[in-house]
Each structure stands twice: as C-alpha cells, then as structure tokens.
Design a protein around this motif. Structure first.
Motif, PDB file in Angstrom:
ATOM      1  N   GLN A 103      46.710  10.968 -41.657  1.00  0.00           N
ATOM      2  CA  GLN A 103      47.585  11.155 -40.521  1.00  0.00           C
ATOM      3  C   GLN A 103      47.961   9.675 -40.775  1.00  0.00           C
ATOM      4  N   ASP A 104      47.653   9.178 -41.260  1.00  0.00           N
ATOM      5  CA  ASP A 104      48.999   7.189 -41.410  1.00  0.00           C
ATOM      6  C   ASP A 104      49.293   7.141 -42.495  1.00  0.00           C
ATOM      7  N   PRO A 105      50.510   7.007 -43.069  1.00  0.00           N
ATOM      8  CA  PRO A 105      50.983   6.782 -45.256  1.00  0.00           C
ATOM      9  C   PRO A 105      50.991   5.560 -44.857  1.00  0.00           C
ATOM     10  N   TYR A 106      50.670   4.377 -44.225  1.00  0.00           N
ATOM     11  CA  TYR A 106      50.642   3.466 -44.869  1.00  0.00           C
ATOM     12  C   TYR A 106      49.684   3.034 -44.775  1.00  0.00           C
ATOM     13  N   ASP A 183      45.889  16.345 -40.889  1.00  0.00           N
ATOM     14  CA  ASP A 183      45.067  15.049 -39.619  1.00  0.00           C
ATOM     15  C   ASP A 183      46.370  14.958 -38.872  1.00  0.00           C
ATOM     16  N   GLU A 184      47.427  15.592 -38.268  1.00  0.00           N
ATOM     17  CA  GLU A 184      48.200  15.038 -37.545  1.00  0.00           C
ATOM     18  C   GLU A 184      48.949  14.500 -38.435  1.00  0.00           C
ATOM     19  N   PRO A 185      50.139  15.335 -39.500  1.00  0.00           N
ATOM     20  CA  PRO A 185      50.307  14.497 -40.648  1.00  0.00           C
ATOM     21  C   PRO A 185      51.564  13.331 -41.067  1.00  0.00           C
ATOM     22  N   ILE A 186      52.397  14.462 -39.347  1.00  0.00           N
ATOM     23  CA  ILE A 186      53.957  13.716 -38.843  1.00  0.00           C
ATOM     24  C   ILE A 186      53.964  12.528 -37.634  1.00  0.00           C
ATOM     25  N   SER A 187      53.045  12.841 -37.389  1.00  0.00           N
ATOM     26  CA  SER A 187      52.523  12.102 -35.455  1.00  0.00           C
ATOM     27  C   SER A 187      53.108  10.756 -36.466  1.00  0.00           C
ATOM     28  N   ALA A 188      53.153   9.775 -37.343  1.00  0.00           N
ATOM     29  CA  ALA A 188      52.915   8.211 -37.320  1.00  0.00           C
ATOM     30  C   ALA A 188      54.372   8.340 -38.632  1.00  0.00           C
ATOM     31  N   LEU A 189      55.751   9.823 -38.428  1.00  0.00           N
ATOM     32  CA  LEU A 189      57.185   9.849 -38.871  1.00  0.00           C
ATOM     33  C   LEU A 189      57.891   9.781 -37.689  1.00  0.00           C
ATOM     34  N   ASP A 190      59.416   9.225 -38.179  1.00  0.00           N
ATOM     35  CA  ASP A 190      60.431   9.313 -37.449  1.00  0.00           C
ATOM     36  C   ASP A 190      60.640  10.762 -37.341  1.00  0.00           C
ATOM     37  N   VAL A 191      61.145  11.288 -36.163  1.00  0.00           N
ATOM     38  CA  VAL A 191      61.412  11.983 -35.277  1.00  0.00           C
ATOM     39  C   VAL A 191      62.295  13.092 -36.632  1.00  0.00           C
ATOM     40  N   SER A 192      63.546  12.178 -37.278  1.00  0.00           N
ATOM     41  CA  SER A 192      64.120  13.158 -37.968  1.00  0.00           C
ATOM     42  C   SER A 192      63.717  13.392 -39.734  1.00  0.00           C
ATOM     43  N   ILE A 193      62.098  12.538 -39.862  1.00  0.00           N
ATOM     44  CA  ILE A 193      61.310  13.177 -41.398  1.00  0.00           C
ATOM     45  C   ILE A 193      60.769  14.007 -41.056  1.00  0.00           C
ATOM     46  N   GLN A 194      60.409  13.985 -39.149  1.00  0.00           N
ATOM     47  CA  GLN A 194      58.934  15.397 -38.986  1.00  0.00           C
ATOM     48  C   GLN A 194      59.084  16.916 -39.634  1.00  0.00           C
ATOM     49  N   SER A 195      60.596  17.406 -39.446  1.00  0.00           N
ATOM     50  CA  SER A 195      60.753  18.950 -39.835  1.00  0.00           C
ATOM     51  C   SER A 195      60.933  18.436 -40.796  1.00  0.00           C
ATOM     52  N   GLN A 196      61.032  17.919 -42.447  1.00  0.00           N
ATOM     53  CA  GLN A 196      61.254  17.930 -43.637  1.00  0.00           C
ATOM     54  C   GLN A 196      59.958  17.821 -44.201  1.00  0.00           C
ATOM     55  N   VAL A 197      58.868  16.848 -43.622  1.00  0.00           N
ATOM     56  CA  VAL A 197      58.201  17.517 -43.694  1.00  0.00           C
ATOM     57  C   VAL A 197      56.489  18.702 -43.421  1.00  0.00           C
ATOM     58  N   VAL A 198      56.493  18.773 -42.338  1.00  0.00           N
ATOM     59  CA  VAL A 198      56.400  20.359 -41.772  1.00  0.00           C
ATOM     60  C   VAL A 198      57.744  21.592 -43.051  1.00  0.00           C
ATOM     61  N   ASN A 199      58.438  21.457 -42.865  1.00  0.00           N
ATOM     62  CA  ASN A 199      59.016  22.543 -43.857  1.00  0.00           C
ATOM     63  C   ASN A 199      58.887  22.957 -45.202  1.00  0.00           C
ATOM     64  N   LEU A 200      58.474  21.412 -45.641  1.00  0.00           N
ATOM     65  CA  LEU A 200      57.570  21.073 -46.813  1.00  0.00           C
ATOM     66  C   LEU A 200      56.052  21.692 -46.776  1.00  0.00           C
ATOM     67  N   LEU A 201      55.619  21.796 -46.045  1.00  0.00           N
ATOM     68  CA  LEU A 201      54.385  22.606 -45.940  1.00  0.00           C
ATOM     69  C   LEU A 201      54.325  23.408 -45.841  1.00  0.00           C
ATOM     70  N   ILE A 202      55.108  24.308 -45.063  1.00  0.00           N
ATOM     71  CA  ILE A 202      54.940  25.576 -44.722  1.00  0.00           C
ATOM     72  C   ILE A 202      55.665  26.026 -46.470  1.00  0.00           C
ATOM     73  N   GLU A 203      56.925  25.740 -46.827  1.00  0.00           N
ATOM     74  CA  GLU A 203      57.398  26.125 -48.630  1.00  0.00           C
ATOM     75  C   GLU A 203      55.941  26.248 -49.517  1.00  0.00           C
ATOM     76  N   LEU A 204      55.137  25.142 -49.309  1.00  0.00           N
ATOM     77  CA  LEU A 204      54.099  25.198 -50.240  1.00  0.00           C
ATOM     78  C   LEU A 204      53.273  26.095 -49.898  1.00  0.00           C
ATOM     79  N   GLN A 205      52.389  25.895 -48.493  1.00  0.00           N
ATOM     80  CA  GLN A 205      51.981  27.417 -48.168  1.00  0.00           C
ATOM     81  C   GLN A 205      52.278  28.373 -49.538  1.00  0.00           C
ATOM     82  N   ARG A 206      53.606  29.101 -48.343  1.00  0.00           N
ATOM     83  CA  ARG A 206      53.814  29.806 -49.603  1.00  0.00           C
ATOM     84  C   ARG A 206      54.004  30.000 -50.756  1.00  0.00           C
TER      85      ARG A 206
END
Length: 326
Positions: A103-106, A183-206
């Motif tokens: 969850q926490d990338p820090y 484990d909540e991989p985007i909850s600690a990120l800025d809203v502007s970054i969250q969609s980028q990380v989720v789209n990356l996960l979708i791309e990697l899954q594909r």
C-alpha cells in the motif's frame, strides 16, 4: 468456468490475532477476529476485487493468503497446492509464483538500497539469475513499468510516490509471478497519478497474463479494473458477484450503502439519488455481534439475524449474498 481455470481457491480461511495479558507469563484473554470463514475462488487471468471499510480484514486476507500471516484455520490452494500447510523450500518455491504490491510506496522500499538492488533482491533470494542477467532484467523491468533505465543506480528518496509505486510493481514482477496481490496500491498516491498506475496494471495483465487480487476501498477504481468483486464487512464476505452485476443490482444492504457513497460525475443525477446513511459505528472485531455481523446497522435486521450466521448463497448465476432477508 472449469476447475482447471481456478488459480487460487480459498476455503474457510480464518485469521485471529490473540490478545495477551501479563509480562512474564502471558495469558491469552481474547482475540481479534480479523478474518472469519472466507471462501472464494480466483480464476486465472482475472482481477478479483476485494472491497470494504477500513479495518474489515482486506489486507489481513491478502497477507494470510501469502503466508505473511500464519492462518488460524482453513485452506489456501494455489495452483493445486495448499499454501497453508507448506514449509521450508516448498513454501519458498510457491512464493516465487505469488507476489505483493504494498500500500505505502514510501515504507515498502528500503531507502538504503539502490533501485537496482531493490528490484534484483527477489532474484538473489531465489537464485534465478546470475549477476549480469539480474542487471539486464532490472533494466527490462524498469522499461516495462515506464521508468528510465538510468534510474537503476538511484535511491528511493529521489522519486515521487507514483514512481516509487512503479518500482514496487517492477519488484513484484521480477520473478515472473502468476498471481499478484495488490494491497490498496493507489490509496497513498495523488488522484492524478492513481489512474496511471491502474492503467499500468491493466496493461501488464494483458501483456503478461497476470492474475490480480485487487484490494481497495475506492469503488470507482475497483469498477474500472475488476472482473468480479467481493464485499467484506467485519471479517466476512457479504456479497460476491461480477463487477457489472454488483454495481447494477446490489442485494445486500451494506453493498447498497457503499455504492450510494460513490460520487457520480453528473450533477443532475447526483442531486436526485438517495444516499444510504448507516446508523452507528462498525462493531469491534474483538467482540463482534453474534449471528450476522451487520445486523446492528441493518434496517432489515430481525430476530433470526442474531441467532445464526448467514452463509453465502447463490441467488442468481454467479451472484452470492450472505443475508436471510433479501
């Protein structure tokens, strides 16, 4: 789906944390009922969303599946092997196929290690590559998650939260796993970054054919990424269905309350819809209510709800609900 398509089968999973009293001779005086009797399947190549309020047991479920926590009871069958009973080299071998994005990338990255050392550490532990192959693999993974290969010699404190989470994703991919627990991989990120990380996960899954257990409380993101969704309340699953079905036709009162809190980007629709406000607070997991754990906040609660625990039952094909009074 056929049985061979199931990559993870969780059956009657229980995780209780003992509460002890005393300094020298510690006596168990109670326990925290973090996860109680969970049963579900995850199919190969899908994203299984797990949602609920903070403290409902989502993270504990993920960590127990990976054996970061020892299960109190139950079975966790991953690719046909019961993770709950494996030990030593067998458990280590199974963990190569299961990884986690924290969850926490820090706090999840060691600031004393270079990015190359962080990403290559799983390969060193499992002895999968020689030194030159590790360096090449690190560069490949950095490119895969959208980071400059020159970053390998830098340290975590030099990166933003979104970049750190990409590094965490690269580390999780190092051993070519089949299942990743997010484990909540985007909850600690800025809203502007969250969609980028989720789209990356979708791309990697594909691209890599990955399977995700996606733990979150952001229902809009869960809807965007998940194929099926399970809703947890106080250590138990209360509803499970395909993502489309759950958001279109929720049956459990708790699920309806959660979905009513999701903002709709249409002012007219937002004004017209009715919010469901749950009364009271979430009970303590140390002393949960008898019977249905949601009964203390449910407007439909009746006498039998306090006497017997409702089990998940199929009310429509693929749609399961744990409630006596649908």
């Amino acid at each position: 789906m056929q049985e061979r398509d199931i990559i993870l089968h969780v059956e009657n999973l229980v995780k209780h944390f003992p509460i002890t009293h005393g300094v020298l001779f510690q006596k168990e005086v109670g326990c925290v009922y973090a996860v109680d009797d969970l049963t579900f399947d995850i199919f190969k190549g899908e994203t299984f969303g797990l949602v609920g309020e903070s403290g409902c047991g989502k993270t504990t479920t993920g960590r127990t599946i990976l054996r970061l926590y020892q299960p109190t009871a139950g079975n966790v069958l991953f690719e046909g092997k019961d993770i709950a009973t494996l030990k030593g080299t067998e458990l280590k071998a199974a963990r190569r196929r299961m990884q986690m994005i924290f969850q926490d990338p820090y706090s999840s990255l060691d600031n004393r290690m270079t990015i190359e050392a962080i990403i290559s550490e799983p390969m060193e532990i499992h002895h999968t590559h020689n030194q030159q192959a590790r360096k090449n693999r690190v560069k490949e993974l950095l490119a895969m998650v959208g980071l400059n290969q020159a970053f390998a010699s830098r340290y975590p404190h030099e990166f933003s939260g979104g970049q750190r989470q990409r590094i965490g994703i690269a580390r999780a991919l190092a051993l070519e796993p089949a299942l990743i627990i997010c484990d909540e991989p985007i909850s600690a990120l800025d809203v502007s970054i969250q969609s980028q990380v989720v789209n990356l996960l979708i791309e990697l899954q594909r691209k890599l054919g990955l399977t995700y257990l996606f733990i979150a409380h952001d229902l809009s993101m869960v809807r965007h990424i998940s194929d099926r969704v399970a809703v947890m309340y106080l250590g138990r699953i209360v509803e499970l269905a395909s993502c489309e079905e759950l958001f279109r036709s929720p049956f459990h009162h708790y699920t309806k309350a959660l979905l009513s809190a999701v903002p709709i980007p249409d002012p007219e629709t937002e004004r017209k819809r009715k919010r469901i406000i749950l009364q009271g607070d979430v009970p303590s997991p140390i002393n949960p209510p008898t019977g249905c754990r949601f009964r203390t906040r449910c407007i439909n609660a009746q006498e039998d709800c306090s006497q017997e625990t409702p089990l998940l039952h199929e009310i429509m094909p693929g749609h399961y609900v744990a409630c006596f009074h649908i």
